[in-house]
Design a protein around this motif. Structure first.
Motif, PDB file in Angstrom:
ATOM      1  N   HIS A 282       0.884  -1.173   0.000  1.00  0.00           N
ATOM      2  CA  HIS A 282       0.000   0.000   0.000  1.00  0.00           C
ATOM      3  C   HIS A 282       0.922   1.223   0.000  1.00  0.00           C
ATOM      4  O   HIS A 282       1.510   1.573   1.018  1.00  0.00           O
ATOM      5  CB  HIS A 282      -0.848  -0.061   1.275  1.00  0.00           C
ATOM      6  CG  HIS A 282      -1.802   1.072   1.486  1.00  0.00           C
ATOM      7  ND1 HIS A 282      -1.387   2.362   1.751  1.00  0.00           N
ATOM      8  CD2 HIS A 282      -3.158   1.116   1.511  1.00  0.00           C
ATOM      9  CE1 HIS A 282      -2.447   3.138   1.927  1.00  0.00           C
ATOM     10  NE2 HIS A 282      -3.535   2.404   1.787  1.00  0.00           N
ATOM     11  N   PHE A 290      -6.211   6.319   6.687  1.00  0.00           N
ATOM     12  CA  PHE A 290      -6.216   5.550   7.933  1.00  0.00           C
ATOM     13  C   PHE A 290      -7.266   6.124   8.881  1.00  0.00           C
ATOM     14  O   PHE A 290      -7.350   7.340   9.063  1.00  0.00           O
ATOM     15  CB  PHE A 290      -4.832   5.584   8.590  1.00  0.00           C
ATOM     16  CG  PHE A 290      -3.743   5.061   7.693  1.00  0.00           C
ATOM     17  CD1 PHE A 290      -3.492   3.705   7.600  1.00  0.00           C
ATOM     18  CD2 PHE A 290      -2.994   5.928   6.912  1.00  0.00           C
ATOM     19  CE1 PHE A 290      -2.512   3.215   6.750  1.00  0.00           C
ATOM     20  CE2 PHE A 290      -2.010   5.454   6.060  1.00  0.00           C
ATOM     21  CZ  PHE A 290      -1.766   4.097   5.977  1.00  0.00           C
ATOM     22  N   ILE A 300      -7.786   0.433   7.548  1.00  0.00           N
ATOM     23  CA  ILE A 300      -6.967   0.708   6.363  1.00  0.00           C
ATOM     24  C   ILE A 300      -7.884   0.790   5.154  1.00  0.00           C
ATOM     25  O   ILE A 300      -8.619  -0.160   4.853  1.00  0.00           O
ATOM     26  CB  ILE A 300      -5.922  -0.398   6.116  1.00  0.00           C
ATOM     27  CG1 ILE A 300      -5.169  -0.752   7.403  1.00  0.00           C
ATOM     28  CG2 ILE A 300      -4.973   0.020   5.002  1.00  0.00           C
ATOM     29  CD1 ILE A 300      -4.207   0.278   7.884  1.00  0.00           C
TER      30      ILE A 300
END
Length: 446
Positions: A282, A290, A300
């Protein structure tokens, strides 16, 4: 997450001509700002560039936020590195992370009709008319379906088709703002373009989201949304809504040090597992991706930007964090050549110079890997990083380099680790810096 009182955008420039015209008008404004600045400087020779930076940042951001897409995404990327831009640009471009002006509801309906032949109200039990979050590539609405709270991400019209042309248009701004030479910028543009094209492919994003969230499901303290393929398409994603606060909002609630350390540890473990076990990561670690839930778990979201690490790059790049490597000159030279830090085109003086520069950078950036735990609340460590970056960016030999330095694969990995370090610094977290097995023997407890 909560709705923001930002004026909605009723249309978006889609054609190349419309988008180019917007860039040209912005360039004219920036040019006018420079004329005003130097006219004032004649009267006041001690005038700083702060007012100029503020005016330019305002004009450039306003233009990019109307264009959306890759142009705004580049601004968002640059805002994550505190060394790249003057403070005025950082502050303004940071807005692209989660508070760009959203598109109006009629444009949202048009997108749904194109891909599903239905309006949002026909697909969901409820659907917010206004976006609850808007960023560079798309915006998010809240919906419900059969008792489930959902997040619906909708891509801005024309974004996918304008990536290549937008990057050509943004190039002059990037050259000036990033203080790069043309060869260096061109070296990385292909990588940026490829990643931005991937980010506009929402079907690919859903696939990667499912793969990585499943592969990371064993990591403590994390939560991932579920995804609904039947309500998703190439330009729309439907996923579970995650309630909670973004990191900045959460920190305003004055969490305990224990809680900050726990969230920080989850972040570190998440990235460690992706990089060293999955070798795909990621690669968009900005705060807007977040969400900290009420139970303390870290949500996430947004797997649009994922960097897959080629094996040869991975081995060379992460070998550099071995402490003993810095005294093994032959191995170091080989890796530096492979990672394109130095080349046969360099003179002996240039090779020695760049080897010393990168040794210093590696030693500094690798510090968290050289110990069993690291205190990211240590602001002096980050000051050292920023000072080194500032020194390098203003160094005459670095500026005059005839070639780009570093493999294009390093662009998003560097971005990932800088982003991770910055997030951990915001959290003021102390984390156990888990490492791949081959590095464990080199770790030293502090």
């Amino acid at each position: 997450m909560k709705e923001k009182n930002i004026k909605e955008q009723q249309s978006i420039p889609v054609s190349k001509v419309q988008r180019a015209a917007k860039f040209i008008s912005t360039g004219a404004k920036v040019g006018g700002n420079y004329v005003k600045h130097y006219a004032k400087k004649v009267v006041n020779p001690n005038l700083s560039k702060e007012e100029l930076h503020n005016s330019n940042a305002e004009d450039i951001y306003n233009s990019l936020s109307q264009l959306k897409g890759s142009a705004l995404k580049v601004a968002q990327m640059m805002s994550m590195d505190k060394n790249i831009l003057p403070r005025a640009y950082q502050d303004k471009f940071t807005m692209a992370q989660y508070s760009a002006p959203p598109l109006s509801y009629p444009l949202v309906v048009k997108t749904f009709m194109k891909y599903f032949g239905k309006t949002p109200d026909q697909m969901y039990d409820s659907f917010t008319k206004s976006a609850v979050n808007a960023a560079s590539i798309g915006q998010v609405h809240q919906a419900t379906k059969e008792g489930k709270k959902l997040a619906v991400k909708i891509q801005y019209p024309g974004v996918a088709d304008s990536v290549s042309s937008d990057l050509k248009l943004v190039r002059p701004f990037a050259l000036r703002l990033l203080n790069m030479n043309e060869k260096e910028l061109d070296h990385y543009m292909e990588e940026v373009e490829g990643k931005l094209i991937e980010e506009t492919d929402y079907e690919l994003e859903v696939q990667r989201s499912l793969e990585i969230s499943q592969a990371c499901s064993h990591i403590g303290g994390l939560t991932f949304p579920g995804y609904y393929k039947e309500m998703s398409s190439a330009r729309i994603i439907t996923m579970d809504w995650i309630d909670g606060k973004h990191i900045r909002e959460w920190l305003e609630t004055n969490p305990s040090q224990e809680d900050k350390n726990r969230v920080g540890q989850s972040l570190w473990d998440f990235y460690h597992h992706q990089v060293h076990n999955l070798q795909q990561v990621h690669a968009d670690p900005h705060p807007g991706n977040f969400i900290i839930q009420n139970d303390g778990k870290l949500g996430i979201i947004d797997f649009g930007c994922v960097k897959i690490l080629p094996e040869d790059f991975y081995k060379g790049y992460f070998s550099l964090i071995k402490k003993d490597l810095l005294i093994n000159e032959d191995e170091l030279n080989e890796i530096f050549y492979n990672l394109e830090f130095i080349s046969d085109k360099d003179t002996d003086v240039e090779k020695e110079y760049f080897k010393n520069i990168f040794k210093e950078m590696i030693s500094l950036l690798g510090k968290p890997f050289h110990v069993d735990s690291f205190d990211f609340a240590n602001d002096s460590y980050f000051e050292q990083i920023f000072m080194l970056g500032d020194r390098i960016s203003n160094d005459k030999m670095f500026k005059k380099s005839r070639q780009a330095r570093g493999s294009r694969h390093g662009l998003y990995i560097n971005r990932t680790y800088f982003g991770l370090y910055n997030l951990l610094n915001q959290l003021q977290a102390n984390v156990k810096t888990t490492k791949p097995e081959w590095l464990e023997s080199n770790a030293q407890a502090v």
